[in-house]
Scaffold this active site. Structure first.
Site, PDB file in Angstrom:
ATOM      1  N   SER A 156      55.641  24.551  29.745  1.00  0.00           N
ATOM      2  CA  SER A 156      55.903  25.528  30.806  1.00  0.00           C
ATOM      3  C   SER A 156      56.345  26.889  30.287  1.00  0.00           C
ATOM      4  O   SER A 156      56.525  27.829  31.070  1.00  0.00           O
ATOM      5  CB  SER A 156      56.975  24.993  31.759  1.00  0.00           C
ATOM      6  OG  SER A 156      58.210  24.812  31.080  1.00  0.00           O
ATOM      7  N   LYS A 157      56.497  27.024  28.964  1.00  0.00           N
ATOM      8  CA  LYS A 157      56.919  28.312  28.412  1.00  0.00           C
ATOM      9  C   LYS A 157      55.807  29.356  28.567  1.00  0.00           C
ATOM     10  O   LYS A 157      54.644  29.030  28.828  1.00  0.00           O
ATOM     11  CB  LYS A 157      57.285  28.156  26.938  1.00  0.00           C
ATOM     12  CG  LYS A 157      58.516  27.296  26.683  1.00  0.00           C
ATOM     13  CD  LYS A 157      59.774  27.963  27.206  1.00  0.00           C
ATOM     14  CE  LYS A 157      61.052  27.318  26.682  1.00  0.00           C
ATOM     15  NZ  LYS A 157      61.335  25.995  27.202  1.00  0.00           N
ATOM     16  N   ASN A 158      56.170  30.618  28.364  1.00  0.00           N
ATOM     17  CA  ASN A 158      55.178  31.691  28.512  1.00  0.00           C
ATOM     18  C   ASN A 158      54.013  31.537  27.530  1.00  0.00           C
ATOM     19  O   ASN A 158      52.894  31.961  27.814  1.00  0.00           O
ATOM     20  CB  ASN A 158      55.842  33.051  28.331  1.00  0.00           C
ATOM     21  CG  ASN A 158      56.750  33.408  29.496  1.00  0.00           C
ATOM     22  OD1 ASN A 158      56.943  32.610  30.404  1.00  0.00           O
ATOM     23  ND2 ASN A 158      57.306  34.605  29.471  1.00  0.00           N
TER      24      ASN A 158
END
Length: 371
Positions: free
Chosen positions: A189-191
């Protein structure tokens, strides 16, 4: 409402469909190569990422938590040492300090940035303090200029927990490149997200680079010869290959996140507390968080309308059961405690359409009007 119709926090499925041909090509190439650990894809990603962040070195590891742990180990931090960090962060920021045998020492946050307040750091320094773990929370850059002044004055090492802040800049320097060591997570879910766990350590220090390389590989540089007690924390080829594809799109993803965040702020700042940009320190919006007293009621309403939301973070570290032995009490860090009761993250993703964002905005506005 069924999952198919929900607005997710991050639409990873849609993102994958957009990149699927390139990602599958990379996957097939790795599978056909027979090189699955510390191969050319890992090396290539390390080279690309260090260039992107602006450091001399990068070392791929298994996840962001291992990155923090290995950074502490590389700096020889252990029992009887103290490490200052924030109580308002993901558990790993404090957990890894305890894992190396050191004592986490918490310092309250700034109410607007949610990052550690530099004005409160010096009063927490003791003769045992060896380092500061600075968390760039939600993609918002911490005040590294002031923190580095304090660290240099007291001869402390600085670890940047940039796990949520890839691409965030301060004064022309990117998060992770300013302290002694920078740590990144590529949790999905990180950038910049992998398709499982993955992480990276960056540094400009040659000695630290060499030591981290060995520590991630059982303390070994030469096969079957071990200088240190290390761990097995190696970035595998499949994750590295897929991250190489997504890295090409990172700046576009960040641009879209900032555009969505700006729209949120324009529409909601009259209704709730919205994130502060701050001068000179960028925000890359890993999360877009608002604050309001009726947070739990709004979260329930959004859920009923098929809109995802999350609370980051409901319990500050100093009040976690695992850290009871530190003997902190409720009220010790009032800003962190207040924010934890009022904060709510809204969906933000490069794939979030204007129409879906309008639905979220309208729901928040209606709730505030009616409450």
């Amino acid at each position: 409402m069924t999952d198919e119709r929900r607005i997710p926090m991050v639409d990873l499925q849609k993102e994958f469909q957009r990149l699927k041909p390139k990602i599958m090509k990379e996957v097939e190439e790795v599978l056909g190569s027979g090189r699955y650990i510390l191969g050319p894809k890992c090396f290539a990603f390390e080279q690309r990422l260090k260039a992107y962040v602006g450091t001399n070195h990068a070392v791929g590891v298994a996840n962001g938590t291992d990155a923090l742990y290995l950074a502490l180990r590389a700096l020889n931090i252990g029992p009887k040492d103290e490490v200052i960090t924030t109580p308002f962060t993901f558990f790993a920021s404090g957990e890894t300090i305890a894992e190396v045998g050191a004592k986490p020492v918490f310092v309250d946050i700034n109410a607007d940035s949610y990052n550690i307040d530099p004005n409160k750091i010096e009063e927490a320094i003791t003769p045992r303090t060896k380092a500061i773990i600075v968390v760039h929370l939600f993609g918002k850059g911490a005040d590294m200029k002031e923190i580095m002044k304090i660290a240099n004055k007291h001869q402390l090492r600085v670890i940047e927990d940039a796990c949520q802040a890839i691409g965030t800049e301060e004064g022309g320097k990117r998060a992770g490149s300013i302290g002694d060591i920078g740590c990144f997570s590529f949790f999905p879910s990180k950038n910049l997200g992998a398709f499982g766990d993955a992480g990276m350590i960056v540094t400009n220090n040659d000695v630290l680079y060499e030591k981290v390389q060995e520590l991630r590989n059982h303390g070994s540089k030469t096969k079957y010869h071990h200088r240190f007690i290390g761990i097995n924390s190696r970035l595998d080829e499949l994750q590295a290959a897929m991250l190489l594809v997504k890295l090409d799109y990172l700046d576009l993803f960040l641009y879209k996140r900032k555009k969505i965040a700006k729209r949120y702020t324009e529409k909601l700042s009259s209704y709730v507390k919205t994130p502060a940009e701050g001068k000179g320190r960028a925000h890359t919006y890993h999360q877009y968080c608002i604050e309001l007293k009726e947070r739990d009621h709004l979260a329930k309403l959004l859920d009923e309308q098929g809109i995802s939301s999350e609370i980051y973070y409901p319990v500050p570290l100093h009040l976690q059961e695992a850290f009871q032995y530190l003997c902190y009490q409720k009220g010790d860090f009032p800003i962190s405690e207040k924010v934890s009761k009022h904060i709510l993250a809204l969906p933000i993703s490069p794939e979030l359409s204007d129409s879906l964002q309008d639905k979220i905005i309208a729901s928040v506005q209606r709730f505030v009007h009616g409450s």
